[in-house]
Design a protein around this motif. Structure first.
Motif, PDB file in Angstrom:
ATOM      1  N   LYS A   1      15.182  74.892  45.827  1.00  0.00           N
ATOM      2  CA  LYS A   1      15.391  74.415  44.461  1.00  0.00           C
ATOM      3  C   LYS A   1      15.446  72.888  44.457  1.00  0.00           C
ATOM      4  O   LYS A   1      16.264  72.289  45.146  1.00  0.00           O
TER       5      LYS A   1
ATOM      6  N   THR B   1      16.028  69.110  42.791  1.00  0.00           N
ATOM      7  CA  THR B   1      16.964  68.434  41.902  1.00  0.00           C
ATOM      8  C   THR B   1      16.298  67.133  41.473  1.00  0.00           C
ATOM      9  O   THR B   1      15.620  66.482  42.265  1.00  0.00           O
TER      10      THR B   1
ATOM     11  N   VAL C   1      14.699  74.164  34.449  1.00  0.00           N
ATOM     12  CA  VAL C   1      15.870  73.467  34.981  1.00  0.00           C
ATOM     13  C   VAL C   1      17.115  73.729  34.130  1.00  0.00           C
ATOM     14  O   VAL C   1      17.031  74.304  33.045  1.00  0.00           O
TER      15      VAL C   1
ATOM     16  N   SER D   1      23.055  69.872  35.667  1.00  0.00           N
ATOM     17  CA  SER D   1      23.961  70.221  36.764  1.00  0.00           C
ATOM     18  C   SER D   1      25.395  69.789  36.489  1.00  0.00           C
ATOM     19  O   SER D   1      26.307  70.212  37.182  1.00  0.00           O
TER      20      SER D   1
ATOM     21  N   THR E   1      21.411  64.740  35.873  1.00  0.00           N
ATOM     22  CA  THR E   1      20.865  65.446  37.017  1.00  0.00           C
ATOM     23  C   THR E   1      20.443  66.830  36.554  1.00  0.00           C
ATOM     24  O   THR E   1      21.237  67.566  35.969  1.00  0.00           O
TER      25      THR E   1
ATOM     26  N   GLU F   1      18.721  70.461  37.796  1.00  0.00           N
ATOM     27  CA  GLU F   1      18.436  71.269  38.977  1.00  0.00           C
ATOM     28  C   GLU F   1      17.614  72.486  38.566  1.00  0.00           C
ATOM     29  O   GLU F   1      17.824  73.051  37.486  1.00  0.00           O
ATOM     30  N   GLU F   2      16.665  72.850  39.403  1.00  0.00           N
ATOM     31  CA  GLU F   2      15.834  74.008  39.094  1.00  0.00           C
ATOM     32  C   GLU F   2      16.690  75.258  39.003  1.00  0.00           C
ATOM     33  O   GLU F   2      17.606  75.448  39.791  1.00  0.00           O
TER      34      GLU F   2
END
Length: 108
Positions: free
Chosen positions: A38, A40, A81, A84, A104, A106-107
């Motif tokens: 994953k 970021t 995404v 985060s 940020t 994240e997937e």
């Protein structure tokens, strides 16, 4: 879908997806932790109020829970995404009508 706001920088981060085992004989063995890594993305924006409002509206809709489509402006690829961490919107001292926002993603 994420609002079409142009960032000033994007930093992709590749995860360390490796488990490393060390043995008494002095050798090591490595394997992947997962079959999928994953990504970021740390994204920085310098926004006027209208774009800041778009970003806040989007965040209030999805928060850190709901995944959404985000187009990476560097390569045009679509990533699914999530935020985060909670969105923070500090005002920039030198430019009182602008906001320097770092997020940020994240997937999912």
């Amino acid at each position: 879908m994420f609002p079409p706001i142009k960032p000033i920088s994007i930093t992709p981060k590749y995860p360390d997806n490796v488990i490393k085992l060390e043995f008494e004989g002095g050798y090591t063995q490595k394997r992947k932790r997962h079959t999928r890594s994953k990504m970021t993305f740390e994204v920085t924006y310098f926004l006027e109020k209208t774009d800041k409002d778009l970003l806040e509206t989007h965040y209030k809709k999805v928060e850190t829970i709901t995944p959404f489509d985000w187009v990476n402006p560097n390569d045009g690829k679509i990533h699914i995404v999530q935020f985060s961490s909670p969105l923070e919107v500090p005002r920039t001292g030198d430019f009182p009508k602008h906001f320097n926002i770092k997020i940020t993603l994240e997937e999912a």
